[in-house]
Design an enzyme around this catalytic site. Structure first.
Site, PDB file in Angstrom:
ATOM      1  CB  CYS A 272     -14.838 -24.697 -64.155  1.00 51.06           C
ATOM      2  SG  CYS A 272     -14.301 -25.939 -63.141  1.00 51.06           S
ATOM      3  NE  ARG A 301     -10.300 -28.286 -55.238  1.00 48.20           N
ATOM      4  CZ  ARG A 301     -10.013 -29.228 -56.267  1.00 48.20           C
ATOM      5  NH1 ARG A 301     -10.499 -30.100 -56.270  1.00 48.20           N
ATOM      6  NH2 ARG A 301     -10.773 -28.581 -57.844  1.00 48.20           N
ATOM      7  CD  GLN A 319      -7.693 -28.759 -60.364  1.00 46.26           C
ATOM      8  OE1 GLN A 319      -8.209 -27.107 -60.547  1.00 46.26           O
ATOM      9  NE2 GLN A 319      -8.264 -29.171 -59.837  1.00 46.26           N
ATOM     10  CG  HIS A 323     -12.038 -26.235 -68.450  1.00 47.11           C
ATOM     11  ND1 HIS A 323     -11.232 -25.591 -67.123  1.00 47.11           N
ATOM     12  CD2 HIS A 323     -12.426 -26.768 -67.695  1.00 47.11           C
ATOM     13  CE1 HIS A 323     -11.411 -25.931 -65.986  1.00 47.11           C
ATOM     14  NE2 HIS A 323     -12.050 -26.936 -66.354  1.00 47.11           N
ATOM     15  CE  LYS A 403     -13.803 -38.800 -59.780  1.00 47.09           C
ATOM     16  NZ  LYS A 403     -12.568 -38.359 -58.682  1.00 47.09           N
ATOM     17  CG  HIS A 449     -14.007 -30.498 -66.216  1.00 45.88           C
ATOM     18  ND1 HIS A 449     -14.458 -28.716 -64.837  1.00 45.88           N
ATOM     19  CD2 HIS A 449     -15.215 -30.092 -66.906  1.00 45.88           C
ATOM     20  CE1 HIS A 449     -15.199 -28.819 -65.612  1.00 45.88           C
ATOM     21  NE2 HIS A 449     -16.438 -29.276 -65.438  1.00 45.88           N
TER      22      HIS A 449
END
Lengths: 574, 574
Positions: A272, A301, A319, A323, A403, A449
């Site tokens: 982001c 992560r 990923q 955005h 989401k 996102h």
């Protein structure tokens, strides 16, 4: 939960007690951890004087069957904390559980001569336990804590009927055959090495090619739908992750910072912030919105070692991120666009069934309840526009917004985490991400996102298991293999190989001096869609005999026909 | 160095003393750092009571001209350390230099009333200094050390004749116009943000698209030449970098380790180790060699803040890396293959001129002299096979093997670091990287490390400067812009846009209500290759008038012809 499912859970829980009773019979000094029901079955954790092996399972099962047949009643008794402590005086794990219990009354259940600390409920008699089977043994840290002892966990499955159990076991076998970790090795797709570290994936040439074909398709489709594709660095100053709130709300998933020239830097957990900086790099007018910015961004992560699993739970993953910076009045139409793109992608990759889950505000969140409501309503409205029904997952949203999660069902009916769409009012505020409105003044953008595949790693695992490693022709690392039967057929076979390669078919040739049967078996193992066998007849007619990996024999065909057929299979993406 | 170059260097060094004399006239309290000759000119570092601005330069130059015209003799004098310390008592930087001098005799040079600590030599008279110009002011840490004071550095250029100076200044102006940092902003290609950190690049949609086109071309060409393309993680356990020798020999370029579950992890500075693990993931027979493994791998290396520069000196960059694992008898043919691939790439991207440099065994090296000889001969033989002449850089190889470096010359004749080919005997030994030979036993492979573009960042900078931002048609983010003259032409213009988009042309349309001249100027600024102007005449004939970014007017053409022309320009890659 339906009452049928509830009954099954009770039955499976009772089976775990019977498992524990059987284990105690074999190991009178066993120490017991916990033994819950889980999906399709149950497990129990033990500390035993020796390690169990799969060979132990039939013996344990035999004792369990005897106990089940005996029709022992399950009886409940409430005891005081003191009584419980004395009952389990030789069981340190149980004592720890008792100490942690908040309840004033503590219950224990007994069947046969075996008593366990348990809230229940249970079946009335051990005879009420259906058909079961012990499936595997695994290590499990006590309470999932890597600093506590490693116990031995025995897993089992249980169903009301023998037929259901059999069906389930067949499904498990099929799942094992399709396991992406197994196929990853067999098809030379990827590997994970202790030398690099757990959860960090090396993609081999074969897996890398499939990934690249997916990424190329993804990129072209995103460009067509008005996305710009960017690249941002994998590290950045920690300061920005403090400003974003990740350092505060997401710390346990972040790696420790590095120091460069007296500044702290962090491995990026998401893409982001780079996108925000690109957006803010120049003034943006309301006329340019929405700005859709995508990146195949590799993020890192922390996940606990115990939960890492093949390509589905990893520590570094790419990923297929994007955005969308838009005006509040554009949220709904943009979310509709994302859902449609996600549907297109899922259809293309062969996932016809999926369900939508709307995850709402968690306990720990950024922003105001009003803003959360506004975003949640926009997501609902978008789902309604596309005409999709959805489940709700109350409290399942990210800390910065609600989401939509899409769960894909694979060929075996298992759920996989698919696309995610998140509305975010938090970051635009924290980073003052603005556009110049029609009124000439600054307004905060809304950020969406989204991923449509999730991560390349998990999506690839899902794809591999869904097709059992037999990739559709357009994604097959090798689409065709030419198999000359004897040395005298090699010249013609090589000509075919060359012709197909010129036509952009991914083709190879097996010139080893092996028997044809063994060459075909190897091609089959490699799950190559088209095998082109060349013998005397084929040389004479300047063609090849086509065999599919399904085993189907299409007979002698001309090279032009073969080429057309492969191209058409690839172009149709099935 | 030729004596002509030597004379220029002396003259430029003398010019720096004259610069210092002029600055002292304006700032009697100035403290002086150092003032060497550099390529094309000179600089001097000062500590001054106020910051200089570009407006100061003409005044300083005027004083310098007066000094040059005065014909002051440069006189040398040898002094004792004590005398030197008293001469420069008010000059702390000079005192520090004096303290560090090992020489027993110390020399000073005087012209006019200005005396400087200096080894010389210098011109006889200030009149011998040719044509010069001060070009810019920059900050420079004393002795390049970021913990020491920041001085003001004044740069100048100097040439024997006015004509040469003029030519050089024109080249500088052209270089400034082509500066990739400037064009990066103007063409919205990339940005670097303090919030993320210096030397860490964000590629915007436009730059990202060009990069992707380059990468796609690179990948297809590598597959065609038998490379497999892999992906490996950006972090990995420190242990492997100790085993490789990087932690010992390359530490100053590595970032500090992170800790994960009690293990230290490092951001990868190169891709070799992941490739070795993939190679070693299964047994390799001599029959499969060579294995060519490529990766567009992003690596992170520490560079001091002071040397970071646009995309050419960065802290994170994507190498177009590959490792060839081969038998010793395959080195020569593999190196030939790499050179031919590199030549093909350089030709395709418009670099016709380059030179090859062969760097040989340094004083400290791994392996035996015999093995080095063998490798060096293989590199020489490969260069001979391809028919390329080369320079030698004796002792310039890495500690683990000899290498070929290729220097590209750009449109302004400047050198850029291009492809690198390195033979490595060290890593195969340290990691026991073996194949099973024809004799059935294990043999160490030879590794060839190579890049053909270097890094995406530096190559992109080179490409941008070489073409001045006017990317060849196949790489242009936008290949054609349709420009309707008035609102009544928008319908036809939109039809043209749609037709070209269907034909896979990257096209946009400028529907703003601006004058045609201004729309053309904007398209020109964006360096769009084809401008398709649509007015009454064009609507009537169902065509468009074609204008190239060179300014050339190709007149009215049919859409089919325009499409053919754009396609043919793109396909030819010029």
């Amino acid at each position: 939960m339906s009452s049928v499912e509830g009954d099954r859970e009770v039955m499976r829980h009772s089976a775990s007690h019977v498992l524990a009773e059987a284990v105690r019979e074999l190991f009178p000094d066993a120490r017991f951890g916990i033994g819950p029901a889980i999906e399709d079955g149950f497990y129990y954790d033990f500390e035993l004087p020796r390690s169990l092996t799969p060979d132990d399972l039939p013996g344990i099962e035999a004792i369990m069957r005897r106990i089940v047949a005996s029709g022992s009643p399950f009886t409940r008794r409430e005891v005081s904390r003191e009584e419980a402590r004395s009952l389990f005086a030789a069981q340190p794990y149980k004592l720890e559980l008792i100490d942690d219990l908040q309840d004033t009354t503590i219950s224990v259940y007994t069947q046969g001569g075996f008593t366990d600390l348990c809230r229940g409920p249970h079946v009335a008699s051990s005879r009420d336990i259906g058909s079961f089977k012990l499936t595997r043994i695994a290590g499990a840290y006590w309470r999932g804590d890597e600093s506590r002892p490693m116990l031995q966990r025995v897993y089992g499955v249980a169903f009301p009927t023998e037929t259901e159990l059999k069906e389930h076991l067949e499904k498990l076998e099929e799942a094992a055959r399709r396991d992406h970790r197994r196929l990853g090795k067999e098809l030379d797709l990827f590997s994970i090495h202790d030398e690099i570290g757990p959860g960090l994936v090396c993609w081999h040439a074969n897996g890398g090619l499939v990934r690249e074909l997916i990424e190329d398709f993804w990129k072209a489709e995103h460009r067509r739908r008005g996305y710009g594709i960017v690249y941002t660095p994998h590290i950045g100053r920690l300061e920005q992750w403090k400003q974003s709130g990740h350092w505060e709300f997401y710390r346990e998933n972040l790696y420790s910072p590095m120091e460069i020239d007296g500044q702290q830097y962090l491995l990026k957990p998401m893409n982001c912030l780079g996108h925000i900086l690109i957006f803010k790099n120049r003034l943006r007018s309301y006329r340019e919105l929405p700005v859709r910015m995508a990146e195949l961004g590799t993020v890192y992560r922390y996940e606990r070692g115990g939960v890492l699993y093949g390509l589905t739970r990893v520590r570094g993953f790419t990923q297929d991120d994007a955005h969308i910076f838009c005006r509040p009045d554009q949220i709904q139409s943009e979310v509709v666009g994302v859902i449609q793109l996600a549907q297109f992608m899922m259809r293309t990759f062969g996932f016809a069934k999926y369900k939508m889950v709307l995850a709402t505000r968690p306990d720990h969140y950024a922003g105001t309840p009003e803003v959360w409501d506004q975003a949640t309503k926009a997501l609902m409205a978008a789902l309604d526009t596309v005409g999709l029904s959805y489940e709700e997952d109350p409290g399942g949203g990210a800390f910065y917004g609600p989401k939509i999660d899409v769960k894909l069902a694979d060929a075996l009916g298992r759920d996989w985490q698919g696309p995610t769409i998140q509305v975010d009012f938090n970051l635009p505020q924290r980073f003052n991400v603005c556009y110049i409105g029609e009124d000439g003044s600054e307004h905060l953008v809304t950020m969406i996102h989204r991923t449509v595949l999730g991560s390349m790693e998990r999506f690839f695992a899902c794809l591999v298991e869904n097709c059992g490693g037999a990739f559709p022709v357009w994604l097959s690392p090798i689409q065709a293999r030419v198999i000359p039967i004897a040395d005298r057929h090699v010249d013609h076979a090589t000509k075919i190989e060359e012709t197909l390669r010129q036509a952009d078919v991914r083709v190879d040739i097996d010139v080893r001096s092996e028997r044809m049967g063994s060459k075909i078996r190897d091609a089959q193992m490699a799950k190559i869609p088209f095998m082109l066998v060349v013998g005397d007849k084929e040389v004479a007619s300047e063609g090849a005999s086509v065999r599919l990996r399904s085993g189907e024999d299409l007979g002698l065909q001309s090279i032009a026909d073969i080429e057309r057929q492969i191209r058409s299979a690839a172009d149709s993406r099935v």
